[in-house]
Design an enzyme around this catalytic site. Structure first.
Site, PDB file in Angstrom:
ATOM      1  N   CYS A 265       0.918  -1.302  -0.100  1.00  0.00           N
ATOM      2  CA  CYS A 265       0.199   0.014   0.191  1.00  0.00           C
ATOM      3  C   CYS A 265       0.671   1.190   0.032  1.00  0.00           C
ATOM      4  O   CYS A 265       1.922   1.470   0.843  1.00  0.00           O
ATOM      5  CB  CYS A 265      -0.912   0.000   1.252  1.00  0.00           C
ATOM      6  SG  CYS A 265      -2.146  -1.059   1.043  1.00  0.00           S
ATOM      7  N   HIS A 266       0.370   2.335  -0.724  1.00  0.00           N
ATOM      8  CA  HIS A 266       1.160   3.426  -0.809  1.00  0.00           C
ATOM      9  C   HIS A 266       0.641   4.262   0.495  1.00  0.00           C
ATOM     10  O   HIS A 266      -0.383   4.298   0.608  1.00  0.00           O
ATOM     11  CB  HIS A 266       0.776   4.325  -2.152  1.00  0.00           C
ATOM     12  CG  HIS A 266       1.158   3.544  -3.502  1.00  0.00           C
ATOM     13  ND1 HIS A 266       0.325   2.710  -3.986  1.00  0.00           N
ATOM     14  CD2 HIS A 266       2.282   4.082  -4.125  1.00  0.00           C
ATOM     15  CE1 HIS A 266       1.165   2.365  -5.066  1.00  0.00           C
ATOM     16  NE2 HIS A 266       2.061   3.119  -5.251  1.00  0.00           N
TER      17      HIS A 266
ATOM     18  N   MET B 162      -8.285   0.027   0.620  1.00  0.00           N
ATOM     19  CA  MET B 162      -7.510  -0.909   1.711  1.00  0.00           C
ATOM     20  C   MET B 162      -7.601   0.092   2.883  1.00  0.00           C
ATOM     21  O   MET B 162      -7.572  -0.456   4.111  1.00  0.00           O
ATOM     22  CB  MET B 162      -6.017  -0.706   1.317  1.00  0.00           C
ATOM     23  CG  MET B 162      -5.849  -1.883   0.131  1.00  0.00           C
ATOM     24  SD  MET B 162      -6.670  -3.507   0.264  1.00  0.00           S
ATOM     25  CE  MET B 162      -5.864  -4.052   1.882  1.00  0.00           C
TER      26      MET B 162
ATOM     27  N   ASP C  79     -12.131  -6.525  21.365  1.00  0.00           N
ATOM     28  CA  ASP C  79     -11.193  -6.538  22.607  1.00  0.00           C
ATOM     29  C   ASP C  79     -11.911  -5.906  23.591  1.00  0.00           C
ATOM     30  O   ASP C  79     -11.522  -6.352  24.849  1.00  0.00           O
ATOM     31  CB  ASP C  79      -9.948  -5.639  22.157  1.00  0.00           C
ATOM     32  CG  ASP C  79      -9.004  -5.421  23.161  1.00  0.00           C
ATOM     33  OD1 ASP C  79      -8.683  -6.525  23.807  1.00  0.00           O
ATOM     34  OD2 ASP C  79      -8.791  -4.462  23.696  1.00  0.00           O
TER      35      ASP C  79
END
Length: 172
Positions: free
Chosen positions: A88-89, A125, A140
């Protein structure tokens, strides 16, 4: 090498954009692409028991502000995408919105993230990472009260910008 914005949705071995001719992984060169406004939205769900959802809605979760913490974690996750996903950029993100809504019908939570930038590559993304991190944070924060939770349905639902234009997932 084919442009990822014009490649078929299922890449063939000779059309893999992150593999060079020698089979080595590399980041796609986007330097010749024009900057365009880009938006991506992703969604996901965290299923839990009705009792767990009720604990959150009453504000009685042992770890505190569950939804607010998970929304913030999703924003932080989107900002870290390029450090987590190797190809990923790193992008200058101009907007990240993460919204978590309780859904008694699941029961659980619906998570949605919309990410924007003006640049040479898309933000799918980043939206997926935001949703994933938000779902993981919900998990969590609630694992002490519910061992049956599951995360499902993380997917891109919308993207726009670049050569491929607008794409919308089919409504189910």
């Amino acid at each position: 090498m084919p442009d990822p914005d014009t490649s078929p949705s299922l890449a063939t071995a000779d059309a893999l954009t992150h593999i060079d001719a020698a089979g080595r992984a590399h980041m796609v060169d986007v330097s010749e692409k024009a900057d365009t406004a880009r938006v991506a939205t992703a969604e996901g769900r965290l299923h839990c028991t009705a009792e767990t959802l009720d604990i959150v809605l009453r504000g009685e979760a042992p770890k505190g502000a569950v939804v607010q913490t998970a929304e913030l974690a999703g924003v932080m996750g989107a900002k870290q995408t390029s450090t987590l996903i190797p190809m990923c950029h790193p992008l200058l993100l101009t907007s990240i919105k993460v919204r978590i809504a309780p859904d008694p019908a699941l029961p659980g939570f619906r998570v949605e993230a919309t990410v924007k930038t003006k640049g040479q590559t898309g933000v799918e993304m980043e939206a997926l990472t935001a949703v994933s991190v938000a779902c993981l944070t919900l998990f969590d924060m609630l694992k002490a009260v519910d061992k049956t939770m599951r995360i499902e349905g993380i997917q891109v639902t919308h993207k726009s910008g670049g050569r491929s234009g607008v794409w919308q997932a089919d409504a189910a």
